[in-house]
Design a protein around this motif. Structure first.
Motif, PDB file in Angstrom:
ATOM      1  N   ILE A  85       0.759  -1.400   0.463  1.00 35.82           N
ATOM      2  CA  ILE A  85      -0.049  -0.245   0.277  1.00 35.82           C
ATOM      3  C   ILE A  85       0.636   1.632   0.007  1.00 35.82           C
ATOM      4  O   ILE A  85       0.606   2.161  -0.486  1.00 35.82           O
ATOM      5  CB  ILE A  85      -1.262   0.134   1.620  1.00 35.82           C
ATOM      6  CG1 ILE A  85      -2.035  -1.222   1.295  1.00 35.82           C
ATOM      7  CG2 ILE A  85      -1.449   1.043   1.365  1.00 35.82           C
ATOM      8  CD1 ILE A  85      -3.305  -1.121   2.361  1.00 35.82           C
ATOM      9  N   GLY A 140      -6.536  -5.525   1.607  1.00 32.53           N
ATOM     10  CA  GLY A 140      -6.905  -3.731   0.950  1.00 32.53           C
ATOM     11  C   GLY A 140      -5.519  -3.960  -0.007  1.00 32.53           C
ATOM     12  O   GLY A 140      -4.828  -4.070  -0.648  1.00 32.53           O
ATOM     13  N   ARG A 141      -6.071  -2.934  -1.391  1.00 32.00           N
ATOM     14  CA  ARG A 141      -5.808  -1.711  -2.430  1.00 32.00           C
ATOM     15  C   ARG A 141      -6.013  -1.032  -2.222  1.00 32.00           C
ATOM     16  O   ARG A 141      -7.322  -0.349  -2.476  1.00 32.00           O
ATOM     17  CB  ARG A 141      -6.514  -3.079  -3.212  1.00 32.00           C
ATOM     18  CG  ARG A 141      -5.374  -2.700  -4.478  1.00 32.00           C
ATOM     19  CD  ARG A 141      -5.586  -3.652  -6.144  1.00 32.00           C
ATOM     20  NE  ARG A 141      -6.673  -5.339  -5.708  1.00 32.00           N
ATOM     21  CZ  ARG A 141      -6.732  -5.965  -6.630  1.00 32.00           C
ATOM     22  NH1 ARG A 141      -5.845  -6.641  -7.350  1.00 32.00           N
ATOM     23  NH2 ARG A 141      -7.988  -6.867  -7.084  1.00 32.00           N
ATOM     24  N   PRO A 142      -5.431   0.279  -2.657  1.00 33.83           N
ATOM     25  CA  PRO A 142      -5.894   1.696  -2.929  1.00 33.83           C
ATOM     26  C   PRO A 142      -5.640   1.515  -4.617  1.00 33.83           C
ATOM     27  O   PRO A 142      -6.178   0.963  -5.176  1.00 33.83           O
ATOM     28  CB  PRO A 142      -3.924   2.186  -2.470  1.00 33.83           C
ATOM     29  CG  PRO A 142      -2.711   1.453  -2.249  1.00 33.83           C
ATOM     30  CD  PRO A 142      -3.384  -0.195  -3.202  1.00 33.83           C
TER      31      PRO A 142
END
Ligand SMILES: Cc1cc2nc3c(=O)[nH]c(=O)nc-3n(C[C@H](O)[C@H](O)[C@H](O)COP(=O)(O)O)c2cc1C
Lengths: 459, 188
Positions: free
Chosen positions: A30, A72-74
């Motif tokens: 991230i 999670g991944r921006p």
């Protein structure tokens, strides 16, 4: 006959079991520093493009969080814009779905990325696979498979109309006459179809590429036809030589049928690379990595992706489950692209593999999910990449590894130079824009503002 | 995405009257306003404080864990056009006005960096927390803000000489809000 030039991209280690986040070499997936390291490495290797996937739903298994993978991944646009600032030649490809986004916003964001990066933007158009993703959005998971591709087609038509709404020469900015824009129609657009009825004025001047490069990923016949008609390149997961060749032939035939030159569409499978100083060392390293990628619990979960039911009662070291998949049941694992279009056929083939080779469930899963297509010495991997491309199994690869963000380093340092030495990969960037570096023609209507109201897409 | 470094991003809104002041009082961290002199600035700040008191500043989920919200930080928006002397500043403004009259919702100040520094310090007494400067011409006026106004403010002890803290909230003296989902034992 001259040898084909290879197209090479880099993927950022993904949100899936292939990425071994517990590896001591793994960094954040991230932090900007990770993306920056990855981007600078890829540009050092003169690669064509950086490639980001997209996932808009946190994965769940039943009611529970699904956290054995990276989670999670921006946001893609923000990451690519930040990378535009620390690179100067490499293409910036973002996977963005056409199902839950509006053409106006998509056109605006990609045109802006193209302007900010000096002509390096690329859009990987996907339709996104599941209704749970749709729950995040205003209309929910409202589109069936067929309509998703209808919407994808109309979205792209609309987006291209918006990109064409400013001519290349629209901005005059002449202080002596006080004229800023060439004519009063700059930005005018109107698009009507089954999915859209929009009209207005577009705000972003034409980017250096005219139209950002279009990629596509999606395997169904509808997806292939959409790509054949619209894409400059296709991201695929057909990595084994024979299936890659079959996919290549199928798609190129569709491209010809769509009235285009088959050479216009590049086919780029993803490929993970594991290197060693000797073949034996590489194979040993790969075995270790693969053992961590498909640990016993991950083997169960991957099988559940196919079976669409809870298999936690099964022993990963036992046989492939004899129960039938239940594809019609509510989605058991949400937020992950489906692994199969036909669960029963896939289950049957797994059982056959297990039986023929005497494999346990976990060993079968490891066999099926061996994503590291290229394992060996740098020379061997370079040979293989070149062989695939020269034999028309593909036009290049989107490369990566199991470790973020440094996994790409050895590929760039050890494999890419061999390809460059052989004259099948560039030693420096040829041109300023991604479109030019890929050898793609300018968009047909380059610089021409289309007459207002002519962009109807209704079928 | 994991919770970002600031927890909640800084929310800034521009307001020209009671309705937007009320909106800001309900949910913003920073309110930008457009006074044209120090008395108007004082009046606006007083009105904003009244409205803040009226509005029960509810941020429902977090109120229980976080207690009362911080008072709004109130910034005055100013269009600035700077020159080494007042005459030159007047001339520059006249030249711009001749092409296309420079009008704005905010006060337009054509002045020198040191006179602007004095004015900003003087207006603080109206209860303003700071200013949002809108350079009249880019890059000219931004350069003059950085090279002329900032040193003048620093000489007056009215502006930082180095950044302290790393987040934008910290710069405004605002704490990192506790997550509404934080439970005993989890970190916010
Ligand atoms: C190689 C490959 C990569 C994909 N990557 C993504 C992705 O990153 N994000 C996403 O939402 N969908 C992704 N998809 C799925 C697409 O959303 C695709 O449109 C979906 O599979 C439905 O189309 P299809 O039935 O034609 O495959 C990918 C598909 C393939 C084949």
């Amino acid at each position: 006959m001259s040898r084909k030039q290879i197209v090479l991209g880099a993927y950022f280690p993904g949100v899936n079991h292939d990425t071994v986040w517990s590896d001591p070499a793994s960094g954040s997936h991230i932090d900007f520093a990770s993306f920056e390291h990855w981007a600078r490495t890829a540009e050092r290797g003169k690669l064509d493009l950086l490639f980001l996937a997209e996932g808009l739903r946190i994965r769940t298994r039943g009611e529970d969080f699904f956290d054995q993978d990276v989670v999670g991944r921006p946001d893609t646009f923000t990451v690519l814009a930040s990378l535009a600032a620390v690179t100067s030649h490499i293409g910036l490809a973002g996977t963005i779905n056409s199902t839950f986004n509006e053409p106006y916003e998509l056109a605006r964001k990609f045109a802006t990325l193209d302007v900010l990066s000096g002509g390096r933007a690329a859009w990987n158009v996907v339709t996104s696979s599941d209704a749970p993703t749709g729950e995040n959005f205003r209309r929910g998971g409202y589109l069936g498979h067929h309509q998703r591709y209808e919407r994808a087609g109309e979205t792209l038509t609309a987006v291209r109309a918006l990109w064409d709404s400013w001519g290349s020469d629209a901005v005059v900015a002449d202080p002596s006459s006080g004229t800023f824009l060439r004519d009063g129609h700059v930005g005018d657009f109107a698009v009507h179809g089954n999915q859209f009825d929009i009209a207005g004025r577009f705000t972003v001047p034409r980017g250096p590429q005219g139209h950002p490069v279009i990629l596509q990923a999606g395997e169904s016949p509808a997806g292939r036809d959409f790509a054949a008609a619209n894409a400059d390149a296709i991201f695929s997961r057909y990595q084994k030589f024979d299936e890659a060749r079959a996919f290549y032939d199928d798609v190129k035939a569709r491209v010809a049928k769509a009235g285009r030159d088959p050479g216009e569409v590049r086919i780029l499978p993803s490929a993970a690379v594991v290197l060693g100083d000797t073949e034996a060392e590489a194979r040993e390293r790969h075995a270790e990595i693969h053992d961590r990628q498909v640990d016993p619990w991950t083997a169960i979960v991957l099988a559940e992706m196919v079976w669409n039911r809870d298999l936690s009662a099964y022993d990963p070291d036992g046989p492939v489950p004899d129960v039938e998949p239940t594809p019609e049941a509510p989605t058991w694992i949400r937020g992950r692209a489906p692994l199969t279009q036909d669960a029963h056929a896939t289950a049957t083939s797994w059982r056959e593999i297990a039986e023929a080779r005497g494999l346990s469930l976990r060993e079968t899963v490891k066999h099926v999910f061996d994503r590291a297509v290229f394992v060996g010495t740098p020379e061997h991997v370079a040979d293989e990449i070149d062989r695939y491309v020269q034999a028309d199994a593909c036009d290049g690869f989107i490369l990566g590894s199991h470790v973020s963000p440094t996994g790409l380093d050895e590929i760039v340092d050890r494999v890419v130079p061999i390809l460059a030495d052989r004259g099948v990969f560039r030693t420096d960037y040829e041109a300023g824009t991604l479109r030019e570096n890929l050898g793609l023609a300018p968009p047909a209507r380059f610089g021409e503002r289309r007459p207002t109201g002519s962009a109807a897409v209704a079928s | 995405m994991p919770r970002p470094p600031q927890g909640q991003l800084l929310v800034v809104s521009l307001g020209h009257g009671d309705e937007p002041y009320r909106l800001a009082a309900r949910g913003a961290d920073v309110l930008c306003v457009t006074p044209h002199d120090v008395d108007e600035a004082r009046g606006i700040v007083e009105r904003v404080r009244e409205i803040e008191a009226e509005v029960e500043r509810h941020d429902e989920a977090s109120a229980a864990t976080r207690g009362p919200l911080e008072p709004l930080r109130v910034l005055a928006d100013l269009v600035v056009l700077l020159a080494p002397t007042q005459d030159e500043a007047d001339e520059r403004l006249a030249r711009l006005d001749a092409i296309d009259p420079l009008t704005s919702d905010a006060a337009v100040l054509a002045t020198t960096p040191s006179a602007l520094a004095d004015l900003l310090v003087a207006w603080q007494e109206a209860g303003l927390d700071g200013y949002r400067l809108r350079p009249a011409v880019l890059p000219t006026d931004l350069d003059r803000i950085v090279d002329g106004l900032v040193p003048a403010l620093q000489q007056r002890g009215a502006f930082r000489t180095a950044y302290v803290g790393s987040t934008l909230r910290e710069r405004f003296g605002l704490p990192r809000p506790t997550s509404r989902y934080a439970t005993a034992g989890s970190s916010a």
